[in-house]
Structures are given as structure tokens and as C-alpha cells.
Design a protein around this motif. Structure first.
Motif, mmCIF file in Angstrom:
data_model
loop_
_atom_site.group_PDB
_atom_site.id
_atom_site.type_symbol
_atom_site.label_atom_id
_atom_site.label_comp_id
_atom_site.label_asym_id
_atom_site.label_seq_id
_atom_site.Cartn_x
_atom_site.Cartn_y
_atom_site.Cartn_z
ATOM 1 N N LYS A 1 0.833 -1.207 0.000
ATOM 2 C CA LYS A 1 0.000 0.000 0.000
ATOM 3 C C LYS A 1 0.864 1.253 0.000
ATOM 4 O O LYS A 1 0.546 2.245 -0.671
ATOM 5 C CB LYS A 1 -0.930 0.005 1.217
ATOM 6 C CG LYS A 1 -2.112 -0.939 1.118
ATOM 7 C CD LYS A 1 -2.996 -0.816 2.359
ATOM 8 C CE LYS A 1 -4.159 -1.783 2.310
ATOM 9 N NZ LYS A 1 -4.989 -1.738 3.540
ATOM 10 N N ARG B 1 3.897 1.556 -1.243
ATOM 11 C CA ARG B 1 4.473 1.738 -2.577
ATOM 12 C C ARG B 1 3.438 2.325 -3.532
ATOM 13 O O ARG B 1 3.755 3.161 -4.381
ATOM 14 C CB ARG B 1 4.985 0.399 -3.117
ATOM 15 C CG ARG B 1 6.228 -0.113 -2.403
ATOM 16 C CD ARG B 1 6.877 -1.271 -3.148
ATOM 17 N NE ARG B 1 8.053 -1.721 -2.439
ATOM 18 C CZ ARG B 1 8.044 -2.661 -1.504
ATOM 19 N NH1 ARG B 1 6.903 -3.252 -1.179
ATOM 20 N NH2 ARG B 1 9.161 -3.014 -0.895
ATOM 21 N N ARG B 2 2.197 1.890 -3.383
ATOM 22 C CA ARG B 2 1.119 2.426 -4.215
ATOM 23 C C ARG B 2 0.950 3.918 -3.960
ATOM 24 O O ARG B 2 0.765 4.708 -4.894
ATOM 25 C CB ARG B 2 -0.183 1.683 -3.904
ATOM 26 C CG ARG B 2 -1.429 2.249 -4.563
ATOM 27 C CD ARG B 2 -1.381 2.123 -6.059
ATOM 28 N NE ARG B 2 -2.644 2.538 -6.655
ATOM 29 C CZ ARG B 2 -2.752 2.990 -7.890
ATOM 30 N NH1 ARG B 2 -1.670 3.092 -8.656
ATOM 31 N NH2 ARG B 2 -3.928 3.337 -8.364
ATOM 32 N N GLU C 1 3.697 5.829 -5.690
ATOM 33 C CA GLU C 1 3.420 5.922 -7.129
ATOM 34 C C GLU C 1 2.398 7.022 -7.408
ATOM 35 O O GLU C 1 2.565 7.829 -8.334
ATOM 36 C CB GLU C 1 2.896 4.581 -7.653
ATOM 37 C CG GLU C 1 3.922 3.463 -7.653
ATOM 38 C CD GLU C 1 3.295 2.110 -7.930
ATOM 39 O OE1 GLU C 1 2.058 2.071 -8.190
ATOM 40 O OE2 GLU C 1 4.020 1.093 -7.905
#
Length: 339
Positions: free
Chosen positions: A303, A305-306, A309
Motif C-alpha cells: 500500500k 508503494r502504491r 506511485e
């Protein structure tokens, strides 16, 4: 009237806000730091246990404050340094809560304080993946070498507010808040003969007596997905000036408190908890011992890393450690005491 205020930062001995063991203050006049002060101290009697978690963060051990004045004895000097200034703090709800709870359990009256929160201002004026003090200080061009040294943290907080005022062309806090459409917060005066204890102090007093309000025990690790629980509705009557008010919060990683409880706590302060990162998400709280520096090292959950991004694509989502979250909601996890 120039850009005049006093920045303040407390470190506490344990998870109770009313256990200050250090304070740092930076006085600003005309947008320049002109005077600084800092003290180590013993926390108020019966609330002077040093927890391992806190010592690991700030490095202050109980033997360093042995024989020093307690918070209540030092507060006249602290209050005299502040005078009638507006206070600035990074996550001001915590630091103002330290003053209030520290006075309450010391049986002392305290004055009212107007205050501003540089976390809230950083959210408005910077575009950072984390508004923790090191990240905001870096954005403001303020060196912060020893994070959690109270004097350095207060100086960094002052630098952030000075930088944000300059970016907005504001010559005073009143001008800055007017330009941002914000209202300066106020903590009312407190008189122990008249006013009830705050929720944090009441819980601490009850915990001492072995009643309700004791610290939440640390859960044993259990493999598998954490239980999400329901997503309670936000408290419409919460303080609009709180850092979580109006935010959409998602939790990830293994938290030291049950995730459903974390959702309830966030909703009490006006946040909308959800179970996954979506276009609505504005705050991600990361467990598993995460600290802001992990954003650079890459020790992140899926989550998180999301969120990184999405942040790179221009989405404004803030990442908080569980410790930062618990500071905001006034909770803490029990940990071993250090003698």
C-alpha cells in the motif's frame, strides 16, 4: 506587527502526554530566531515512568533527570519564556496537550494559548509524501541533525513557519492565516478547582488506579491479513483544526493496536477510515515499526508503494508512522518500563 511567535517541542517519558522530560523553545521576532531555551526535567510525580519505546526515540534516560525539577516546578520559567506569544508546534495538538495534561496531573492552573500547527501548514503549502518534521524541515531549508532533540526540533519548527510565511508573502501569523483562510486555534485556560480533567489525563489517572483507561497491551504477532473491521463514520463535531479532520485514512502493515480500534480513533477526530488505497485516500498510516526515513530506504508495504506511485503522479497523499498517528489521537501502546 511582525512575524512573532514561540516554537515549542516536548519529549515525553512514556505514552501519556503529561509525562514531559524535555522541552525546547525558540522565540521569533520579525521572522528571526532571537532567543532559545531548553530544559531536561522530571515528569510529574506518579507519571515519571520511562518507557523503552520513548527512550529509544529521544535517548533521554531516567538517570539523566534524577534530582532535576519536575515539570510543575519548571513551568513558571517555561511560561515566562513564552509570555503572551502565539505558540507554534509540529503536531501542535500533542505539544499543547503536554502542557495541559502536565499541569492537570501537577494540580496547577495554566493560561490560555493561541497556537498554530506546522503540520497543518506544511500540508497546505508543501507537497511532500510525509509532513514529518525532518521532511518539512528539509523543504524549508532548515538543517535538522538530531531529530527528537527538543531544542533542535523547536528550532526546525520555527524555521518551517518562517519559510511558509515567506512563501505566502505574509509579514505576520495573522496575515498568513488570513491568506490561507485558516483560523488560529486556542487552548483555553485551565483551573483545577473548576475544570474537569482532559480525556488523556483522566485515562492516565484511571490507569494508575487500575481501572479503565489503562494502556492498550501489545498484541502478539498473528500471521495473515489483519482484521480490517468496519469503517465508522467521521465525527461531524470533531475539531476542524485537528490534523486528521476531513482526511480519508487507510491503515497498512502490522499495527500495535487492532486496526478496527485505529479506525475508531481516527473517526473520533473527524477522519473517514477506509480499507484500501483509492482516489479518495489522503493519509496512509503504516505500522511494522515504520518511520519516515523508510520512504527513502524502500522498506515499505504494498500500500505504501502504491501511495508513492500516486504521489509521483501528483496525488497528495501523506504517509504517517503509527507513532505519529497515535500522537495525533492521544493514544499509546504499553511498553516495558526502564528503571
Amino acid at each position: 506587527m511582525g512575524l512573532d511567535f514561540t516554537a515549542i517541542d516536548f519529549e515525553t517519558a512514556n505514552g501519556f502526554r503529561g509525562s514531559p522530560c524535555a522541552v525546547g523553545l525558540s522565540k521569533v521576532r520579525g521572522g528571526v530566531v532571537v532567543e532559545e531555551a531548553s530544559w531536561l526535567m522530571r515528569p510529574p510525580e506518579n507519571h515519571d515512568r520511562f518507557d523503552h519505546h520513548n527512550v529509544r526515540i529521544h535517548g533521554i534516560r531516567p538517570e539523566q533527570v534524577t534530582g532535576l525539577p519536575r515539570f510543575g516546578e519548571l513551568f513558571p520559567e517555561i511560561g515566562a519564556f513564552i509570555g503572551g506569544d502565539i505558540l507554534a508546534a509540529h503536531n501542535a495538538a500533542f505539544d499543547l496537550g503536554v502542557i495541559r495534561s502536565g499541569l492537570e496531573v501537577s494540580g496547577l492552573a495554566g493560561p490560555a494559548y493561541d497556537y498554530v500547527c506546522t503540520v497543518m501548514l506544511a500540508r497546505r503549502c508543501y507537497s511532500l509524501v510525509s509532513n514529518s518534521l525532518p521532511y518539512a524541515a528539509e523543504e524549508a531549508g532548515v538543517p535538522l541533525v538530531n531529530h527528537h532533540d527538543a531544542a533542535e526540533d523547536a528550532r526546525a519548527c520555527a524555521g518551517i513557519l518562517i519559510d511558509i510565511a515567506a512563501r505566502n508573502g505574509a509579514g505576520s501569523i495573522a496575515e498568513l492565516y488570513l491568506s490561507l483562510g485558516l483560523t488560529v486555534s486556542r487552548q483555553p485556560a485551565f483551573d483545577p478547582r473548576r475544570d474537569p480533567l482532559s480525556k488523556a489525563s483522566q485515562s492516565a489517572v484511571e490507569a494508575l488506579a487500575g481501572g479503565a483507561g489503562a494502556a492498550v497491551p501489545v498484541r502478539d504477532y498473528r500471521p495473515g491479513w489483519p482484521e480490517e473491521g468496519a469503517n465508522p463514520l467521521p465525527n461531524a463535531f470533531a475539531d476542524p483544526g485537528h490534523p486528521l479532520f476531513g482526511q480519508t485514512v487507510v491503515f497498512t502493515g502490522e499495527l500495535a493496536i487492532p486496526r478496527p480500534e485505529a479506525k475508531i480513533r481516527s473517526a473520533e477526530f473527524g477522519a473517514s477510515p477506509e480499507s484500501r488505497v483509492t482516489a479518495r485516500t489522503t493519509v496512509l498510516v503504516v505500522g511494522d515499526g515504520f518511520v519516515a526515513a523508510d520512504l527513502r530506504s524502500g522498506r515499505l508495504t504494498g500500500k505504501a508503494r502504491r501511495v508513492l506511485e500516486l504521489h509521483e503522479r501528483g496525488r497528495r497523499i501523506e504517509v504517517l508512522s503509527e507513532g505519529e498517528f497515535l500522537q495525533m489521537v492521544g493514544g499509546h501502546v504499553a511498553s516495558a518500563a526502564i528503571a
